[in-house]
Design an enzyme around this catalytic site. Sequence first.
Site, PDB file in Angstrom:
ATOM      1  CG  ASP A   1      -1.571   1.228   1.345  1.00 42.77           C
ATOM      2  OD1 ASP A   1      -2.651   1.396   0.367  1.00 42.77           O
ATOM      3  OD2 ASP A   1      -1.714   1.928   2.293  1.00 42.77           O
TER       4      ASP A   1
ATOM      5  CD  GLU B   1      -5.006   0.730  -3.948  1.00 43.55           C
ATOM      6  OE1 GLU B   1      -6.486   1.072  -3.902  1.00 43.55           O
ATOM      7  OE2 GLU B   1      -4.414   1.185  -3.105  1.00 43.55           O
TER       8      GLU B   1
ATOM      9  CG  ASP C   1      -1.132   3.423   5.951  1.00 44.92           C
ATOM     10  OD1 ASP C   1      -1.984   3.757   5.252  1.00 44.92           O
ATOM     11  OD2 ASP C   1      -0.260   4.319   6.537  1.00 44.92           O
TER      12      ASP C   1
END
Length: 402
Positions: free
Chosen positions: A188, A272, A353
Amino acid sequence: MVSRAVKRAFKYRFHPSDAQAAELTRTFGCVRLVYNMALQARTEAWTLRQERVTYNATSALLTGWKKTDGLAFLNEVSSVPLQQALRHLQAAFTNFFAKRAKYPTFKSRKKSRRSAEYTTSAFRWRDGKLTLAKMDQPLDIVWSRPLPDSATPSTVTVTQDAAGRWFVSLLCDDVIEQTPASGQVGIDAGLDSLLTLSTGEKITNPRHERRDRERLARAQRDLARKEKGSANRAKARLKVARVHARIADRRRDHLHKLTTRLVRETQTIVIEDLTVRNMVKNHSLARAISDAAWRQFRTLLEYKTDWYGRNLVVVDRWFPSSRLCSTCGAHAERIPLNVRSWTCRCGTVHDRDVNAARNILAAGLAVTACGDGVRPQRGNLRSGRPSVKQEHPRATTGIPVL
């Protein structure tokens, strides 16, 4: 152990003599001129006559330009970089017609990258020394790292950055050892921590631009006080460029070390899909997002995973990684950015996170297991549904909510 042959560029700094610098500067100007003239010719041909001009046609135009009195100076530099400029223009049009890029634009003397590309017929590589066409002496290269054993460059690209530094990039054949690795990790990206791994590890954001912000502001103020066109303004501009170069070098070095470590240790990496271009429109966070260089991190990760035979999975940008509980799968309400931890109704306390990284990993494993969509869905086709198994609403009717 399996190995893979790849094309790899090795970039070095060099210090040209006055004659070499003058020759390369003339070459840069001719390359820019030929590129712009060919682009103008192709644009006019299509606008006025609906005619497409190919690379062969622009090459013939170049031959004619060299015979005119006004452009006879094109014969003074090596012809190979000029031909390569036409090939680059052809590649730009190919990407445009394939809808991978915008329409090509003209090169600027002040803003565009100063570069020239030489193929094997325009340079001599002998005993570890590189001599370019139209030059008598080899380049004084700072060999910061060795080339692969018995490597011979196939293409040489010379560049000069805004800070006045000279670089040469040698494209060579290299062999990458496919070392074994195990495990998978979800990543992330953030601002407080540059990266958060699904293992719970957080990588500190070095904030390279912030560390030099005072020095950069001072150099920019000095530049603003100088008269335009003066020699002092040119010196002040170089000082600003050197600060920017220092920031970019440190950022690139950190990302290279980070991506190399991740690729060597992990077999499957899940990230992502972030639209950085849209995210920097938020003026409150644009500076911090640009300093984090998420797009550059992904670019490095893509080609290194390909080199080392790793799996890189990119989950949908609309996947709600922060609001989804990694324990029970429940969705939370909208969580503001300043909230760094939250408690799910199942009782689990999540670090925002770490929870997002674990959800990204789970979505990536779902992609590899059942072939779920990886690419971002655009426009009205966007479903907004996460890449995890979901029950139909009627299947859960009557089940109490925890």
